[in-house]
Enzyme design. Structure first.
Site, PDB file in Angstrom:
ATOM      1  N   ASN A   1       0.808  -1.233   0.000  1.00 26.99           N
ATOM      2  CA  ASN A   1       0.000   0.000   0.000  1.00 26.99           C
ATOM      3  C   ASN A   1       0.839   1.281   0.000  1.00 26.99           C
ATOM      4  O   ASN A   1       0.466   2.280  -0.614  1.00 26.99           O
ATOM      5  CB  ASN A   1      -1.012  -0.011   1.148  1.00 26.99           C
TER       6      ASN A   1
ATOM      7  N   GLY B   1       2.180  -5.925   7.255  1.00 25.80           N
ATOM      8  CA  GLY B   1       1.276  -6.572   6.303  1.00 25.80           C
ATOM      9  C   GLY B   1       0.004  -6.996   7.005  1.00 25.80           C
ATOM     10  O   GLY B   1      -0.365  -6.459   8.055  1.00 25.80           O
TER      11      GLY B   1
ATOM     12  N   THR C   1      -1.057 -13.064   7.730  1.00 27.11           N
ATOM     13  CA  THR C   1       0.357 -13.347   7.450  1.00 27.11           C
ATOM     14  C   THR C   1       1.186 -13.159   8.723  1.00 27.11           C
ATOM     15  O   THR C   1       2.096 -13.949   8.998  1.00 27.11           O
ATOM     16  CB  THR C   1       0.891 -12.412   6.329  1.00 27.11           C
TER      17      THR C   1
ATOM     18  N   GLU D   1       3.594  -5.205  12.335  1.00 24.22           N
ATOM     19  CA  GLU D   1       2.670  -4.074  12.132  1.00 24.22           C
ATOM     20  C   GLU D   1       1.573  -4.593  11.217  1.00 24.22           C
ATOM     21  O   GLU D   1       1.818  -4.831  10.029  1.00 24.22           O
ATOM     22  CB  GLU D   1       3.403  -2.894  11.473  1.00 24.22           C
TER      23      GLU D   1
ATOM     24  N   CYS E   1      -3.340   1.421   6.345  1.00 26.63           N
ATOM     25  CA  CYS E   1      -3.715   0.665   7.544  1.00 26.63           C
ATOM     26  C   CYS E   1      -4.403   1.561   8.574  1.00 26.63           C
ATOM     27  O   CYS E   1      -5.156   1.089   9.412  1.00 26.63           O
ATOM     28  CB  CYS E   1      -2.473   0.026   8.148  1.00 26.63           C
TER      29      CYS E   1
ATOM     30  N   GLU F   1       7.365   0.615  16.530  1.00 24.88           N
ATOM     31  CA  GLU F   1       8.480   1.127  15.741  1.00 24.88           C
ATOM     32  C   GLU F   1       8.433   2.645  15.787  1.00 24.88           C
ATOM     33  O   GLU F   1       7.438   3.239  16.173  1.00 24.88           O
ATOM     34  CB  GLU F   1       8.377   0.621  14.287  1.00 24.88           C
TER      35      GLU F   1
END
Ligand code: NAD
Length: 480
Positions: free
Chosen positions: A150, A226, A230, A248, A282, A461
């Site tokens: 994205n 992602g 996953t 994340e 996101c 992060e």
């Protein structure tokens, strides 16, 4: 068609098996380049190169690492225009968005961490004249950095920059759906004279490249951005290997509009939060909670604003929304809209694919879509759609909206609009989210702890948090 190549040990190389797959331009639906269909052997090659380079890079002084990364940032900036055009072509996003948001963040990420390492300090714990403890923060080894489609270059560099600045070497795996700017970055690294092997980029399909990378015995540290599914898989396969991981993941973020909000500002930001990057961020505010007193007026003002949005050629300055990233993703979003209708949702505007004229007629465009009348706990209001779709939900009280906002399995971000600052603080403290904005959306300070709670992620992060993640603390106790 142009061939994208892997970047291993400072060189552009073909995948060992010689296989490639097509890369599509979402604005017109046609294949325009070839992506290496890499596999375990390519990962083994890249990890070996990174492991060898670690011996020197980890011992290179902070000042020298900083200088090298600053030079890389300058070289990226020199190629900005080429990167903007490439990101838009690969992803479908408007060039105007890539110019304002995506591409400037790549050199900014490198500069931010290249200077941060010069200002880091370590901790000392004194034991009343008996001993002195000090903490060394040392690079760990080869970092696996896996990024989504994205915000391709933006998120790839958000991982690579702190990993390298901290003295690790990197094997990166960009999304196979948007590999082009990572490939251009490889060429830029060569031009900037980046030391061989400190950064390696391997292209290919998710699990085929991702699994050998995350489970490799020589990648002790994994930074992944992602989807939640996953992320869960990576957590499960790496846990027995005791790897250090940062995840994340997805979000279903609430945007809460109280009756006392600055009305015009809230409407403007609600549109931006729902439809920026075709709703594929996101942090997008895809659940729009509006207090009952202003619900009717807010809905009308929102629809007026949405009717002014243009879905069109990503190259045109006038396009507010471009194409979504792929045909499969377009069909998934349209399927979710149909599901919403079946669940009793009323489409207030949008809901359809847009067919543009001429050579863009096969592109993957979707109208900005507003749905109402769906219960807060139905699938459409609980699961991430990741497209230009926002659901309007009325609420009466502060308590009620907090409960509804917290009802999903996610906890990434939230926005609150109110002119009552005490209420803003109170609601922020009670919302399940790693990042909360009051009277704004997506205002990013690179120093803050960024990340999600619940199934939106593990770890944080940003700023020194990233440098801490990419280093191992070691306590040294000195007897006085
Ligand atoms: P994805 O999970 O399908 O893919 C992400 C990356 O993981 C890709 O590079 C993919 O090839 C790779 N991958 C796939 N299978 C793998 C495996 N078995 N092992 C290792 N790597 C593997 O996600 P996506 O569709 O590319 O991106 C969209 C998702 O990303 C959304 O859920 C979105 O919310 C999330 N996202 C989160 C943040 C955040 O900061 N929290 C930011 C951007 C996007």
């Amino acid at each position: 068609m142009e061939k994208i190549l892997n970047y291993i040990n400072g060189e552009l190389v073909e995948p060992i098996n010689g296989n490639y797959f097509d890369n599509y331009n979402p604005s017109n639906g046609s294949a325009y380049s070839l992506v290496p269909d890499s596999e375990k052997a390519d990962i083994d090659h890249a990890v070996a190169a990174a492991k060898e380079a670690f011996k020197t890079w980890s011992k290179t002084s902070k000042q020298e690492r900083s200088d090298i990364l600053m030079k890389l940032a300058d070289t990226i900036e020199k190629h900005s225009e080429e990167l903007i055009i490439a990101e838009s072509k690969d992803n479908g996003k408007p060039e105007s968005l890539a110019r304002a948001v995506d591409i400037p963040r790549a050199p900014a990420n490198f500069r931010f961490f290249a200077t941060a390492i010069l200002h880091e300090h370590s901790e000392i714990h004194e034991m009343d004249g008996v001993a002195l403890n000090y903490t060394l923060r040392q690079p760990i080894g080869v970092a696996a950095c896996i990024s989504p489609w994205n915000l391709p270059l933006y998120l790839l560099t958000w991982k690579i920059a702190p990993a390298l600045a901290a003295g690790n070497t990197v094997v990166a795996k960009p999304s196979e759906i948007t590999p082009m700017t990572a490939f251009l970055l490889s060429k830029i690294c060569i031009e900037a004279g980046l030391p061989k092997g400190i950064l390696n980029i391997v292209h290919g399909h998710g699990a085929k490249v991702g699994d050998p990378l995350t489970t490799h015995p020589d990648t002790p540290i994994i930074s992944f951005t992602g989807g939640t599914v996953t992320g869960k898989h990576i957590a499960s396969v790496t846990a027995p290997m005791f790897k250090k991981i940062s995840l994340e993941l997805g979000g279903k973020n609430p945007n809460i509009i109280f009756a006392d909000a600055n009305f015009d500002k809230a409407v403007k930001m609600a549109v931006k939060a729902a439809f920026s990057n075709q709703g594929q961020i996101c942090l997008c505010g895809s659940r729009l909670f509006v207090q009952k007193e202003i619900y009717a007026d807010f809905k009308q003002a929102l629809l007026d604003k949405v009717s002014q949005l243009t879905v069109g050629d990503p190259k045109k300055e006038s396009s507010n929304l471009g194409a979504v990233v792929s045909k499969a993703h377009m069909n998934k979003i349209l399927g979710k809209i149909e599901e919403g209708k079946k669940l009793g949702g009323k489409i207030l505007t949008g809901g359809n694919r847009v067919i543009l004229e001429g050579n863009l007629k096969n592109g993957y465009y979707i109208e900005p879509t507003v749905i109402e009348s769906l219960p807060f706990d139905c699938s459409i209001n609980q699961e991430e759609i990741f497209g230009p779709v926002v659901s309007l939900i009325p609420f009466e009280s502060e308590e009620e909206v907090i409960e509804m906002a917290n009802s999903t399995k996610y906890g990434l971000s939230a926005s609150i609009f109110t002119e009552n600052i005490s209420k803003g603080h109170r609601v922020a403290a009670n919302i399940d989210a790693g990042v909360v904005w009051i009277n704004t959306w997506l205002l990013r300070d690179l120093r803050i702890p960024f990340g999600g709670m619940k199934q939106s992620g593990v770890g944080r992060e940003g700023g020194f948090k990233s440098l801490h993640f990419f280093t191992e603390p070691k306590n040294v106790c000195v007897k006085i």
